[in-house]
Each structure stands twice: as C-alpha cells, then as structure tokens.
Scaffold this active site. Structure first.
Site: not given
Length: 246
Positions: A18, A20, A173
């Site tokens: 991923d 950000d 995240d």
C-alpha cells in the site's frame, strides 16, 4: 499489547505495498487537502476524514457529492495534493531501505493504492522514492478496497498465479486494505501507523508491526522471491501471530 514477538524469517514470491500509511505518511497533508475540498463541495471535512483513509476518493464522493464522482475531477483534485502540501509528507520508517533492497536484489514488488496515478506519481517524485515497473492505482479497478480486485491485479502484474497468493505478502495499514489483502488470498502484514492497534487487529492480518523498521530484507533469490526478517511483531491476547509456515 507488546511488540515482543521473536524474530522470524519468511519467504515470499512477491510483495504488494500500500502507499499512504505504509510507504509514506501524508496525514498532515491529507487533512489540509480534505479541508479545502470539503469546503469546496459543501461537506464537513471531519465527515470525510472519518472514513477516507484506505478508500478511493471516487467511492467517497459517490456518497458525499455524487456530481463530483468522476475521474476527471478526482485525478485533478488529487494531483494538487503533493504540489500544494508536499512538505507535509514523510517516509514511514524502514520503507526506503526495504524498497532499495528489493530493487537491488531484483525482487518482485509493486504498489497497490487507493490513490490515483497523479497522486502516487506526485508523492514518489516529491519524496524521491523508487517507482515500481507497474502501479495499481484507483483507476485500475472497478471497485476499491476492501474489495480484493486491486490486490488480485497486483499479484497478476507481478506475473504470479492464483496458487501463488499465499506466497504473496500484502503490506497495509488500513483496515479496508488489510481486508482486501485477506480476501485476495494473500498473507498480510499490518502496520500500526494510521489506526489503533485494536483496529488493525480486528481487520485480521497475519502479523502486526509498528512500521517497516521491523522488516528487514535478508536475501533475494534469482526467481524474484524475497526472504524477510520480521522482528518485534505484536503479541496480544487478541492477536496470535501466524507462523511463517502457515
């Protein structure tokens, strides 16, 4: 909750990152960005920020401001973020060294993100981070995270088949992204960078670490696979880390 799990090594055929919250932290920039956009479209920025992380802008706009839910607007809007707020983004600890090692070793990896291509390209340029050969961005799939399509496509773009899913690692995240990785059949490493540890636990990743400083590249093989050393993973009553052999 303690980040005290014993270090272990595990080998993957490919890695799907991923963007950000995993490679960069642009939280401060995103807050400023959505304040501007929210005021522009007449939606309370706080309402947007409560649900924006890990989700595509176009999917949120379909609910909050349908008239703006088109790729022309979204790509232009997101292209401004790195240009106007580039100084507010920082690297996630350990990200650059891990990416540099994967590139030097010839390992398979790419970025799978809910951001549009102009946004991703902008951040990579501003922070001078490496660009993979093939990006999977918001425009690449019909449905965004937590739908697994983006991670399925990411695996395919690495030249890996469906039976390689459990040998593919998703690094994420956001709960939506973690669930997308799981639904794609991949192993998932959850990072506690943008959400609470409990929120990450509830999404069900195989392992949980604070950030990528807990992940070290041990070696790359000629076939493009990479062996990682994962240290200081979370140990809690609510989360028993998976074994490397599962």
């Amino acid at each position: 909750m303690d980040y005290t799990a014993s270090p272990f090594e595990v080998t993957f055929k490919g890695l799907l990152f991923d963007m950000d919250g995993t490679i960069i932290d642009s939280t401060a920039a995103v807050v400023k960005h959505w304040e501007t956009v929210g005021n522009e479209i007449g939606v309370d920025p706080e309402v947007i920020l409560q649900t924006s992380h890990g989700r595509r802008s176009i999917d949120m706009l379909k609910v909050l401001s349908p008239e703006k839910a088109n790729w022309e607007y979204v790509k232009h809007m997101e292209s401004l973020l790195p240009k106007l707020h580039g100084a507010d983004a920082v690297e996630i600890p350990g990200a650059r060294s891990l990416l540099d090692g994967l590139i030097a070793g010839g390992a398979r990896w790419t970025i799978v993100t809910s951001g549009t291509q102009p946004l991703v390209e902008g951040w990579l340029s501003v922070l001078q981070l490496p660009r993979p050969a093939s990006l999977v961005t918001a425009e690449s799939v019909a449905d965004g995270k937590p739908d697994p399509a983006c991670y399925v496509l990411g695996r395919e773009r690495l030249g890996l088949a469906q039976h390689d899913s459990r040998r593919t690692l998703v690094l994420e995240d956001s709960p939506a992204g973690i669930r997308a990785g799981r639904a794609a059949g991949c192993r998932v490493l959850g990072l506690v960078t943008s959400h609470t540890a409990q929120q990450v636990i509830d999404a069900g990743p195989d392992w949980i670490v604070r950030d990528l400083s807990s992940v070290t590249l041990v070696r790359c093989a000629k076939d493009g696979s990479a062996t990682l050393r994962i240290a200081d993973a979370l140990v809690s009553a609510a989360h028993a880390p998976a074994t490397a052999q599962e």
